[in-house]
Every structure is written in C-alpha cells, then in structure tokens.
Design an enzyme around this catalytic site. Structure first.
Site, PDB file in Angstrom:
ATOM      1  N   CYS A  46       0.803  -1.209   0.000  1.00  0.00           N
ATOM      2  CA  CYS A  46       0.000   0.000   0.000  1.00  0.00           C
ATOM      3  C   CYS A  46       0.843   1.268   0.000  1.00  0.00           C
ATOM      4  O   CYS A  46       0.530   2.233  -0.691  1.00  0.00           O
ATOM      5  CB  CYS A  46      -0.961   0.013   1.168  1.00  0.00           C
ATOM      6  SG  CYS A  46      -0.155  -0.101   2.762  1.00  0.00           S
ATOM      7  N   HIS A  53      -2.269   0.610   7.090  1.00  0.00           N
ATOM      8  CA  HIS A  53      -2.547   0.919   5.692  1.00  0.00           C
ATOM      9  C   HIS A  53      -2.137   2.364   5.407  1.00  0.00           C
ATOM     10  O   HIS A  53      -2.063   3.193   6.313  1.00  0.00           O
ATOM     11  CB  HIS A  53      -4.045   0.724   5.421  1.00  0.00           C
ATOM     12  CG  HIS A  53      -4.394   0.728   3.971  1.00  0.00           C
ATOM     13  ND1 HIS A  53      -3.766  -0.082   3.048  1.00  0.00           N
ATOM     14  CD2 HIS A  53      -5.322   1.447   3.271  1.00  0.00           C
ATOM     15  CE1 HIS A  53      -4.283   0.136   1.853  1.00  0.00           C
ATOM     16  NE2 HIS A  53      -5.226   1.078   1.955  1.00  0.00           N
ATOM     17  N   ASP A  82      -7.823   5.502  -2.729  1.00  0.00           N
ATOM     18  CA  ASP A  82      -6.948   4.423  -2.261  1.00  0.00           C
ATOM     19  C   ASP A  82      -6.409   3.689  -3.481  1.00  0.00           C
ATOM     20  O   ASP A  82      -7.089   2.825  -4.026  1.00  0.00           O
ATOM     21  CB  ASP A  82      -7.711   3.473  -1.342  1.00  0.00           C
ATOM     22  CG  ASP A  82      -6.779   2.486  -0.669  1.00  0.00           C
ATOM     23  OD1 ASP A  82      -5.590   2.468  -1.027  1.00  0.00           O
ATOM     24  OD2 ASP A  82      -7.249   1.744   0.212  1.00  0.00           O
TER      25      ASP A  82
END
Lengths: 651, 321
Positions: free
Chosen positions: A412, A456, A472
């Site tokens: 991520c 994250h 995202d």
C-alpha cells in the site's frame, strides 16, 4: 556446639517447596532479566539444595558478602541504575537467590516466601495480561503450599498441604474482589510506575519510507479494538485515520508534529448517519489517536484535531486507553483552498523521480481535467501489470521511478506514495494518510479487532469543487485487500499471493476467543479507573462517591466478609461424628472376617489379624494406630482422615 | 542423706519426656530382670502421684525394685524396716531438747524423704502403720502441733508379705485404698533366673547405676501426665468396667468412685509411659489388676483363686465400647 552455619537436613522436606515457590514467581521476570541473573538464581538454588542434601555447611559470611556486592555491582553495570522496574526486579531476584545461601532456619524460609510474593506482585508492574491472573493464582498456591509444608507434621502429605493452601486462597478471593472494587482509584496515581520506554512497541511511525509498513503487516499484535453501538460499517468504509503525511523528500513522506487547528473541524461537512463507537487503543508511545474516517467528536480529553484532520493527544499514549468517537463515513473536507496551500500540498523535491513526473504530465495532458486524470492513473494501476505483495523488491534511488517503471510490485505504501507523487507532479494537492484499514470482527465479543497487520496507507487528493477526496490506489491494484481486509484475506487464498501464510481455522477460532476475553479483561479489569469506579459506585447506589465513603465501605465489607466466612466455616465444620471412628473400624473388622472377643483391645485384635494373615500387616498397623488416635487420642480430623483412607484402601 | 539435686536439664517437649521415661525403664530393666510390666506399672504409679504396694513372698526383689526406682529417678531415699515394736516417732521424727539453746529441736524422721521404702509394712502394729498412711494421705505430718510439709515428689513404696504368714497385721481394706496400685512381682522367668544366679551382684550394680533424671523432672512429668486426653469413649469403657464390678455375682464389693478415679489416673500415667497419644483401652487393661486387685472384695463363692484372675475375668467380660 553445633556449627552456626551447619545444616542438618531438617529443611530437606520443605526446602524443595520453597525453591519451587521462588522459581515459579521468578519465571514471569525471566524474559526481562539479563541471563546472568537467572543463571545466578538457578546456581544458588541448586547449591543450597545440595548443601542441605549432603548436610554441608553454608558459605561463610565473607563469601556471601562478596557475592552480594558482586551481584549489586552486576545489576548496576547491566542497567546503570538501581531504580525502576527493570533494575528493581533484577535486584529482588538476585537478592532472593543470595538469601537462599544463608537460609538455615524456618525464619529465613519465611523471608524467602515473602520475597516470592513480592516477586509475583512486581511482575504486575511489567504487564497485566489476562493470563497473568491464573499464573499468579498458581504461584500463590505454590507459595501457600510451601508455607504449609514448613509447619506440616510428618503425617501431613504434600497433597494435603496443597489442598489446604488452595482452600485458604479461596477464602481470600471474596476479600480480594471487594478490595479491588472499592479501593479508591485516584486519577493520577502517585504510585505511578516509571514506564520502561526502552521497550519498542510496534505501530505506525511518523514517517513513511518504502518497507515501513511491510514490517507491520507481519505482526499479529492488536492495535486497537472497536465496539460499535450500531451496525459495523462495511469493510470498504473502515478506514481508520491516523496521521497525515504532507512532505515528500523524494523517498520518505513525513508529517508535522501534532499541532492544533481550530478550523480543521469546521472544514468537515458531513452527510448520512453518524457512527458511534468506542475504541480501546493499545499503548503506542505516540500522540496519534485513531478514529474512523472522518471523526467529528471524541470523548478523549486533551485531544485535538490537527490541520489535516488528524487526531492527537497532548501526551503520548503510554497506557491502554478507551475513548468514544462519533464519525461520519460520508463527508467532504475543505472545499476551499488558497493558492499558498495548493502549492504547498503539491510540492515535490527537484530532480527526483523524473520519469514519474514526466509520465504524470503526459497522462494529465491526455486526460484533459483533474478528475479524468485521477481515473486514468487508477486505471493504469489496475490494468497494467502491478502486483500487490508484502515482499516487494528493494528500491534504490528514485524509488517511485523504480517502482512504477521497473519492479511494479509493492504494498500500500508504494502505491500511495507513487500515486501522490503523480498527483503532485501535475499540481494536484495530494497527501498520504497513515492508519489502519478494515479489521476483523470477533464474533465472540461482537467487537472489531484492528491489528498491526491492518496498517494501511492511502492518499487524499484535493479536487476543485470536491475538496479532499480519499483515493486508495491500493484498491485499484488489489481491490480484495480493501473489500476483504488483511485478516480475512489470509483465509481466502488471496493472502497467499501476497505472501501471507494461511493460519489454521481452529487456531484462529481459539485466537478470536482469547481476543474476546482479552477485550473484556481490558474493558472491565484494566480499564477500571477513577471514572469507571465512580459510575460503578453510583450504579451500586452510592451517591456522590468519595474516597472516604469508598474506604469506609471497603473496611465495613472486609470486616463483614471475614465474619461471614468465619461463620460459614463454623457452620460447615462438622466435628467427626461421635462414633465415626468406631464405624470405620467396624468396617475394617468386617473386612478381616474375624470377630473381636469381648474385652479384646484393638491392638490385641490386630495381633490376631496379623497371625491369621487376614489383612496386610501395614494396613492393619496403620488402621489400628489411626483408630486409637482418632477414638482415644488427640487425633481429631487428621486421624479420622488417616483412618478413612486406610480402611478405604483395604481391598 | 538428702542428696543435693544436681542441675537438671528439665525436658519440656513430649519427645524428651518420653526419652527420660525410656531411659528409666531401660536402667531399671537391667537390674530387675524380666519384670518389664511391673517396672512400667511402678513408674506409672509414681507419675500418677500414687503410692505403690508391692506384695509378694520374700526374696523376689521387692526391695530391689524400690531402691532401683529411687536411684534411677535421682530421689532421696530412706528405708524403714517395719517391725512389731516400730513407733510412730521412728517414722515421723521426734523433738529433742537441746541443752545449749534450751529449746526443743525437731529431728526429722525417715519419712522426710522423696522415696520411702516401707519394708514389710504388715509387720508393724496398726498404730505405726497408720502414722505412715496418714503421712501418705496428707503429704504432711504434724508434730507437737506444728505442721511440716513432706518433700515433693513424695512416693511411698511399701512391701508386704502375703498375710498368711505368722506375726503380721494385714492392712485393712480401707487402708489398702491409700495405695494407688498393688503389684505382685512373682517368680522370675527361667531365663532371667539363670542370669540372676550367674550374673553380677545386683546390689553392686545398683551402686554403679546413674540417675537418669531428678525430682524436678519428675514433678514436670507428673504434670505432663495430666494433659493426656481421656476421651468420651474411654470414660464409657471405665464406667462399664466399674459397673461390672458392682453388678457381678463374683464380687461382693465393687470399685468405689475413688477407685474409678484411681483407674483413670493410673491409666493416664501408663499411657504416658507407653507413649500413647491418649489413654487407650490397653492402658486401662494394663493397670486394671494393679488398681482393682486390692480394692475389690470377691464374693465368698468366687471361683477365682487370686485377685489377678478375678480382674482378668472382669476385663474379659466387659466389651470395649
């Protein structure tokens, strides 16, 4: 004259128990103690036992003094201090070990057992896990047994001491509970224990470089637990906002020190239903306070919202804390932005990641407007060969360039970083948000567990007219990461492609149960502070609880309980039935098959039984002596027990 | 000849007390061969603060037992040989006029000793006998209007030849009651007798024997005896025994309440000697003949030839509750 240092083996029966008590109370300290202290303890224990066994003499005063000094200096050298939990318990352990070397009498053994109780207690200064309770109970049981062994007569077996010890502890349980409930909690404990800050705790750091979060994703440690009042939001809405990173130096994203912003809250416009929940946050040693994106009100005191809508407390979170938050999952932030901020949010260092900038400019030109550009970048990440993996190859200089054009494997943080850099390259304000995403619902406790592996990073871009939007990029690459969540992905085989190993279902189930118990433990036991106590007292009907009232109640209840327990014990006490010994003895007589003559004493009868070999000699002797003691001697319950056991074990 | 009491190491815990008793038994057993029962009974009698009557034919070691007891227990010892011309003053002492001081001075008689052997007590006249028996009962004597305490512990061992001999005044039943126990010594076993004949002179041995304890310890042991528990079950047994002596057709006069008390006291002391945790029926049986033998009056028609047989019959007919 007897040698003042000589041993006569008289402690041989009770010494092993004392050693066991000391050992069991030392065990929780062992992982934190330098190895030489554990070794010194074991050495002294073994030495002392051999001395008793072989009836040797104890080491001389000078040797003992020398050892004590050496150990003291050793502790000082190891910790370079003698105060605090670490050096304190090290000293306690090492002195207990040395005390063994001068233990000659029962009095010394008492001291040792007191020391072990102190060791048990001091282990709580380090950690107060749920399992500490059964372990402490076990330790206390062993200590009690050791205590009873010291004064036990020959006729009392270790097992009897053990059960007696257990019974004594059971009597103490109600007293302990009452004391725990009513002892007044004071908001800032004056007995505050200096916290061992040297101990690293895992969690998000203030900056983000490639590979930072990867190390977290392997950690199963709980970051926080959440209890929702209503329904738990869908996984895709479970973004737990932590800190916001705004500056990029070509490799590392960093944020600002926590600061207060009066306008941050005003910039939020919400829609839809609010979500109410309570978070129990494990200590992070940082100031960041996590909340569901986007928090609008929170119960934690001295906590403020920063300019990028990140929550922070004025002091680091050194202890587990619980707080209530209201969030809205539908929101928009900061529709207005000055030119100054626009430039600041799209600032990039010169001559870093040149290929990325070039690509971004090309794509922006092709897209026509900012929104289409965002979509195009997401599409590119989604369509082209980008892989989501927890084991990305290392990146060198210009990590974003290398990632986007060469390795194309990442986690991520890589995607968030690359995405933000691309946005900034074309002047779109972008920032990276660090936090957690998802979390696992524990069906046992009905709460959500968010682990370090759920850490994250995502981005927020500012679009004209829309304000800050959460984008995202990881979702574009690996949508299942967002939809399923890291924990669940582990089971679906999806996780394996990321490099996670699938845990066993059963083990996982047990872990969830354990977690639910831990959550309750944290909530009810460890979280029982001044506020909880106050409301509990009110619930019990005490109006305006003060420490004075609680103390009085405590004293009253303790006295009452002691009286009650004594009364119950008195009522429960059944003196052995008047003719119970006679009844048991008659059973023995029946078993022998012989009939006592008129006026024949038990001893005479026993002789006759032995002659006729109607019963084994040992049993006959034991039964006769126990019977005589029970019926005619001081015997009491012990003799009755002996008789019962002996008669019962006869064929 | 009051022996100065040496500094005693007075044993306070039960094990040490038992050790003293064991040593005493062992020492006595070396001199009086094969009579362990009688030795235990004699010790128990002493520990129960009772007086002992040894009854048997001459030459069976009655005197020896008394002397050995005094020696082993470290008590001051006097022997009074009872004869038909013995006067009470010979026992108690007399006041003598001192010319120099012009005053009467009391000369204590042999009764002022911790252990007195009243040898052949049935040879003296009842008057002399009662002088001793009164002293035994009261633990003090009155001379010329002055009351004088007797030493403590005070223990009388009287010996008596069975009454069918010529020239004796047998003690009446009421007087016999003053003695806690009556013990018969009996002939030694063949084995013991061989050793007696061939072995060392017992009298010489007696001189060599070392006291194992002293009067202070003895008083302490006497106190310890009283802490031995007597349970309900045992009281029932004693009651059953006593009742039987009163109801049995073989017995004309059974045990009095005082006799029952004596039985308990003696059984207690015997339990102590036997190192029992309480008074066991065995202890009662062991002392029963010594306690009841001289207190029971058998019926004229009795089929038992001796008090011992009668006592054994009583024990055999009463169930232990």
């Amino acid at each position: 004259m007897s040698n003042p240092r000589g041993t006569d083996g008289s402690l041989l029966a009770s010494l092993p128990w004392t050693l066991a008590a000391l050992t069991i109370s030392l065990v929780p300290h062992v992982p934190f103690l330098p190895i030489w202290i554990t070794a010194a303890f074991l050495g002294c224990a073994g030495w002392r036992y051999i001395i008793e066994r072989r009836r040797r003499t104890l080491p001389s005063r000078w040797l003992r003094a020398g050892l004590a000094l050496a150990c003291f200096l050793g502790v000082l050298a190891t910790y370079s201090s003698i105060s605090g939990v670490g050096p304190g318990s090290a000293l306690l352990a090492v002195m207990a070990a040395l005390k063994l070397l001068e233990t000659r009498k029962r009095r010394d053994q008492f001291v040792l057992l007191f020391l072990s109780i102190f060791l048990v207690m001091s282990s709580l200064l380090r950690e107060q896990y749920l399992w500490s309770v059964p372990y402490m109970a076990l330790s206390l049981l062993v200590i009690m047994t050791a205590w009873l062994r010291m004064s036990a007569g020959e006729s009392q077996s270790a097992r009897q001491s053990f059960t007696t010890g257990g019974r004594l502890l059971l009597y103490a349980v109600p007293l302990a509970i009452v004391m725990w409930v009513f002892f007044p909690r004071i908001s800032s404990p004056f007995w505050a224990v200096p916290i061992d800050t040297s101990q690293a705790s895992s969690g998000l750091s203030d900056t983000m470089s490639p590979g930072d979060i990867t190390s977290l994703s392997m950690s199963n440690e709980v970051a926080f637990r959440v209890a929702f009042e209503g329904e738990i939001p869908a996984p895709r809405d479970r973004y737990w906002r932590g800190l916001v990173l705004t500056r990029f130096n070509g490799r590392t994203w960093s944020g600002r020190e926590p600061s207060i912003s009066r306008s941050a809250l005003d910039q939020i416009e919400v829609a839809g239903e609010p979500v109410n929940y309570e978070i129990t946050l494990e200590p992070t040693r940082q100031q960041w306070v996590f909340a569901l994106d986007m928090p609008t009100s929170w119960s934690l005191r001295r906590t403020f919202m920063g300019p990028q809508q990140q929550l922070a407390r004025m002091t680091p979170i050194d202890q587990r804390i619980a707080y209530r938050v209201t969030s809205h999952t539908e929101f928009s932030v900061g529709t207005e932005m000055s030119e100054l901020y626009r430039n600041w949010y799209s600032d990039l260092p010169d001559d870093s990641n040149p290929r990325t900038e070039e690509l971004a400019r090309e794509m922006r030109a092709a897209a026509g407007n900012d929104r289409d550009f965002v979509d195009a970048v997401l599409k590119k990440l989604n369509r082209e060969e980008f892989y989501y993996t927890l084991e990305p190859p290392p990146l060198g200089r210009d990590p974003v360039d290398r990632f986007l054009f060469e390795t194309r494997r990442g986690f991520c943080e890589h995607y968030a970083s690359a995405f933000s850099v691309m946005m900034r390259s074309v002047g779109i304000p972008a920032r990276v948000v660090l936090g957690y995403q998802g979390g696992e619902i524990n069906p046992m406790g009905g709460h959500l567990i968010v682990r370090q592996s759920d850490a994250h990073a995502w981005t927020e871009v500012w679009l004209d007219g829309l304000g800050w939007r959460r984008i995202d990029p990881t979702a574009a690459v690996a949508p299942e990461r967002i939809d399923i969540g890291a924990s669940d992905a582990a089971f679906d085989g999806v996780g394996q492609s990321w490099g996670l190993t699938a845990p066993s279902r059963l083990v996982h189930q047990l872990k969830l149960t354990w977690d639910a118990m831990n959550a309750k433990w944290n909530e009810w036991i460890l979280g029982y502070g001044p506020e909880t106590q106050n409301s509990f007292m009110k619930w019990l009907g005490m109006d305006d609880p003060s420490w004075r009232k609680m103390m009085l109640t405590l004293v009253g209840l303790v006295i009452g309980l002691i009286l009650l327990i004594s009364l119950l014990l008195m009522l429960r006490y059944r003196p052995p039935q008047k003719d119970e010994a006679a009844r048991l003895y008659r059973r023995f007589v029946r078993k022998t098959g012989l009939t006592p003559r008129t006026g024949e004493t038990a001893h005479a009868f026993a002789q006759r039984v032995l002659k006729s070999h109607a019963a084994p000699g040992k049993a006959v002797g034991e039964i006769t002596s126990a019977y005589m003691d029970a019926r005619y001697g001081h015997g009491g319950e012990i003799a009755h027990d002996r008789l019962r056991v002996a008669v019962g074990s006869m064929r | 000849m009051q022996r100065s009491t040496t500094l005693e190491n007075v044993p306070t815990d039960r094990n040490a007390q038992h050790a003293v008793i064991d040593q005493a038994r062992k020492s006595l057993g070396r001199i009086i061969l094969g009579k362990d029962d009688q030795i235990s009974l004699a010790l128990a009698c002493l520990l129960a603060r009772g007086h002992l009557l040894i009854e048997d034919l001459p030459g069976l070691g009655k005197t020896m037992l008394a002397q050995a007891l005094a020696r082993v227990l470290g008590l001051s010892y006097r022997r009074i040989q009872f004869t038909s011309d013995l006067l009470p003053a010979d026992i108690i002492g007399v006041s003598v006029f001192r010319q120099e001081s012009g005053e009467f001075e009391f000369q204590p008689g042999p009764v002022f000793s911790q252990l007195i052997l009243a040898d052949e007590v049935n040879r003296a006249t009842p008057k002399a006998q009662s002088a001793l028996l009164e002293a035994m009962e009261e633990q003090q004597v009155s001379v010329d209007g002055n009351t004088r305490d007797l030493p403590s512990p005070f223990f009388v061992v009287a010996t008596q030849n069975p009454g069918d001999q010529i020239g004796t005044f047998p003690l009446p039943e009421s007087q016999l009651d003053r003695f806690l126990m009556r013990v018969e010594i009996g002939y030694p076993s063949e084995e013991s007798e061989r050793e007696l004949i061939a072995g060392e002179d017992r009298r010489a041995m007696l001189k060599d024997i070392e006291p194992v304890t002293g009067p202070e310890t003895l008083v302490l042991l006497q106190q310890a005896v009283r802490s031995i528990p007597v349970t309900d079950a045992l009281v029932s047994y004693i009651q059953a025994l006593v009742r039987h002596t009163r109801e049995s057709a073989e017995i004309e006069i059974g045990l009095s309440p005082r006799g029952a008390q004596a039985l308990v006291a003696a059984a207690r002391a015997y339990a102590f000697v036997a190192k029992h945790s309480g008074v066991y029926p065995d202890d009662v049986q062991a002392v029963f003949a010594a306690i009841a033998g001289h207190r029971l009056k058998p019926a004229g028609s009795t089929r038992f030839r001796s008090p011992a047989e009668l006592c054994q019959h009583v024990l055999d007919s009463v169930a232990i509750p």
